[in-house]
Motif scaffolding. Structure first.
Motif, short mmCIF file in Angstrom:
data_model
loop_
_atom_site.label_atom_id
_atom_site.label_comp_id
_atom_site.label_asym_id
_atom_site.label_seq_id
_atom_site.Cartn_x
_atom_site.Cartn_y
_atom_site.Cartn_z
N TYR A 112 0.81 -1.21 0.00
CA TYR A 112 0.00 0.00 0.00
C TYR A 112 0.84 1.27 0.00
O TYR A 112 0.39 2.33 -0.41
N TRP A 113 2.07 1.18 0.50
CA TRP A 113 2.91 2.35 0.72
C TRP A 113 4.33 2.01 0.29
O TRP A 113 5.19 1.74 1.12
N PRO A 114 4.60 2.02 -1.01
CA PRO A 114 5.91 1.59 -1.51
C PRO A 114 7.07 2.38 -0.93
O PRO A 114 8.19 1.87 -0.84
N GLU A 115 6.84 3.63 -0.52
CA GLU A 115 7.91 4.46 0.03
C GLU A 115 8.04 4.31 1.55
O GLU A 115 8.74 5.10 2.20
N VAL A 116 7.36 3.34 2.14
CA VAL A 116 7.39 3.18 3.60
C VAL A 116 8.84 3.04 4.08
O VAL A 116 9.63 2.30 3.48
N PRO A 117 9.22 3.75 5.13
CA PRO A 117 10.58 3.59 5.66
C PRO A 117 10.84 2.14 6.07
O PRO A 117 9.98 1.48 6.66
N LYS A 118 12.04 1.65 5.78
CA LYS A 118 12.38 0.26 6.08
C LYS A 118 12.24 -0.04 7.57
O LYS A 118 11.82 -1.14 7.96
N LEU A 119 12.59 0.92 8.41
CA LEU A 119 12.51 0.68 9.85
C LEU A 119 11.07 0.50 10.31
O LEU A 119 10.81 -0.27 11.23
N VAL A 120 10.13 1.19 9.67
CA VAL A 120 8.72 1.02 10.03
C VAL A 120 8.30 -0.43 9.78
O VAL A 120 7.66 -1.07 10.63
N CYS A 121 8.69 -0.98 8.64
CA CYS A 121 8.38 -2.38 8.35
C CYS A 121 9.06 -3.31 9.35
O CYS A 121 8.45 -4.29 9.81
N ARG A 122 10.30 -3.01 9.69
CA ARG A 122 11.00 -3.86 10.65
C ARG A 122 10.29 -3.87 12.01
O ARG A 122 10.14 -4.93 12.62
N ILE A 123 9.87 -2.71 12.46
CA ILE A 123 9.19 -2.64 13.75
C ILE A 123 7.90 -3.44 13.71
O ILE A 123 7.58 -4.17 14.66
N VAL A 124 7.14 -3.31 12.63
CA VAL A 124 5.90 -4.08 12.50
C VAL A 124 6.20 -5.58 12.56
O VAL A 124 5.49 -6.34 13.24
N ASN A 138 9.97 -14.87 14.58
CA ASN A 138 11.30 -15.42 14.36
C ASN A 138 12.06 -15.78 15.63
O ASN A 138 13.21 -16.22 15.55
N GLY A 139 11.45 -15.62 16.79
CA GLY A 139 12.12 -15.98 18.03
C GLY A 139 13.40 -15.20 18.28
O GLY A 139 14.37 -15.75 18.82
N LEU A 140 13.40 -13.92 17.91
CA LEU A 140 14.58 -13.09 18.12
C LEU A 140 14.84 -12.88 19.61
O LEU A 140 13.92 -12.96 20.43
N ARG A 141 16.09 -12.57 19.93
CA ARG A 141 16.47 -12.33 21.33
C ARG A 141 16.99 -10.90 21.49
O ARG A 141 17.18 -10.17 20.52
N ASN A 142 17.20 -10.53 22.74
CA ASN A 142 17.73 -9.22 23.07
C ASN A 142 19.01 -8.97 22.28
O ASN A 142 19.89 -9.82 22.20
N GLY A 143 19.11 -7.79 21.68
CA GLY A 143 20.25 -7.48 20.83
C GLY A 143 19.95 -7.67 19.37
O GLY A 143 20.58 -7.04 18.51
N GLU A 144 19.01 -8.56 19.07
CA GLU A 144 18.58 -8.77 17.68
C GLU A 144 17.34 -7.94 17.35
O GLU A 144 16.99 -7.78 16.18
N ILE A 145 16.67 -7.44 18.37
CA ILE A 145 15.43 -6.69 18.21
C ILE A 145 15.74 -5.20 18.27
O ILE A 145 16.45 -4.75 19.17
N HIS A 146 15.20 -4.45 17.34
CA HIS A 146 15.46 -3.01 17.33
C HIS A 146 14.84 -2.35 18.57
O HIS A 146 13.74 -2.73 18.98
N PRO A 147 15.52 -1.39 19.19
CA PRO A 147 14.98 -0.73 20.38
C PRO A 147 13.59 -0.11 20.17
O PRO A 147 12.75 -0.13 21.08
N LEU A 148 13.32 0.43 18.98
CA LEU A 148 11.99 0.99 18.72
C LEU A 148 10.93 -0.12 18.65
O LEU A 148 9.77 0.11 19.01
N SER A 149 11.35 -1.30 18.21
CA SER A 149 10.41 -2.43 18.20
C SER A 149 10.01 -2.81 19.62
O SER A 149 8.86 -3.16 19.88
N MET A 150 10.95 -2.72 20.55
CA MET A 150 10.65 -3.04 21.93
C MET A 150 9.70 -2.01 22.55
O MET A 150 8.86 -2.36 23.38
N ILE A 151 9.82 -0.76 22.13
CA ILE A 151 8.87 0.25 22.62
C ILE A 151 7.47 -0.07 22.13
O ILE A 151 6.51 -0.08 22.92
N VAL A 152 7.33 -0.36 20.83
CA VAL A 152 6.00 -0.68 20.30
C VAL A 152 5.46 -1.95 20.93
O VAL A 152 4.28 -2.04 21.26
N ALA A 153 6.32 -2.93 21.15
CA ALA A 153 5.89 -4.18 21.78
C ALA A 153 5.33 -3.92 23.16
O ALA A 153 4.25 -4.42 23.52
N ALA A 154 6.04 -3.13 23.96
CA ALA A 154 5.59 -2.84 25.32
C ALA A 154 4.30 -2.04 25.32
O ALA A 154 3.36 -2.34 26.07
#
Length: 215
Positions: A112-124, A138-154
């Motif tokens: 829907y949004w071809p210009e979407v920032p890559k980090l936005v997709c990563r966080i999702v 993917n069963g990622l662990r601490n250090g493999e997960i982006h800090p902004l992803s952890m904010i959205v997760a929480a």
């Protein structure tokens, strides 16, 4: 439908600006069309994420990416059969759909949004990952997960706990939700910010919605 999203009274300024662009607006319409309560959950999560990001001193570009990802974090659920919105218990087949919705969400964003920032997709994609490796897809662990992803997760978990869901008798009280975030090992600085944020950040009065979809 377009007018309902773009011009609803009291819509947060950042959301009005974001939805001026055709790609994100079309995907937002799909979220609302699938289930209004999913849209409400998206707005509430984004508002809490924005509050947390500002309190943590994120720069404007990072704050924008965080807020966008928080709004679209569950967009992959539009691929689900609607029956899952209110199902109290999930079977094995249901769980398969649930576990891939972060990946589906990233695909929908790019479609829907071809210009979407890559980090936005990563966080999702990462919003259900957990630092101990117990998350999905993917069963990622601490250090493999982006800090902004952890904010959205929480923030997403916090928002969901405060909401009424079909699979429990009531939503959590704020103190209970914060304790659950701590139990699940979310970042302490994010929990501290959420503790200081008033619950009137939520959009319940604006949207008049009591029931929320999601797992």
């Amino acid at each position: 439908m377009r007018a309902l999203i773009l011009y609803r009274p009291g819509l947060p300024g950042w959301l009005s600006e974001m939805l001026k662009y055709q790609g994100p607006s079309r995907l937002a319409m799909e979220i609302l069309a699938w289930h209004e309560t999913l849209y409400y959950h998206a707005v509430t999560t984004a508002m809490y994420a924005e509050a947390v990001g500002r309190a943590l001193g994120l720069q404007e570009e990072e704050l924008e990416w965080l807020t966008q990802a928080a709004f679209f974090h569950d967009c992959g659920k539009i691929s689900w059969p609607l029956v899952l919105a209110d199902r109290e218990r999930l079977d094995t087949e249901d769980r398969k759909l649930v576990n891939v919705h972060p990946i589906a969400g990233a695909y929908y964003l790019r479609q829907y949004w071809p210009e979407v920032p890559k980090l936005v997709c990563r966080i999702v994609k990462e919003h259900h990952e957990r630092s101990d490796g117990s998350g999905y897809p993917n069963g990622l662990r601490n250090g493999e997960i982006h800090p902004l992803s952890m904010i959205v997760a929480a923030v997403e978990v916090y928002t969901a706990l405060l909401e009424h869901r079909s699979y429990r008798d009531r939503g959590f009280m704020k103190v209970e939700a914060l304790a659950e975030l701590e139990r699940q090992g979310f970042p302490e600085n994010v929990i501290q910010v959420l503790a200081a944020v008033e619950n009137d950040v939520t959009m319940g009065k604006m949207f008049g919605v009591k029931n929320l979809a999601g797992k």
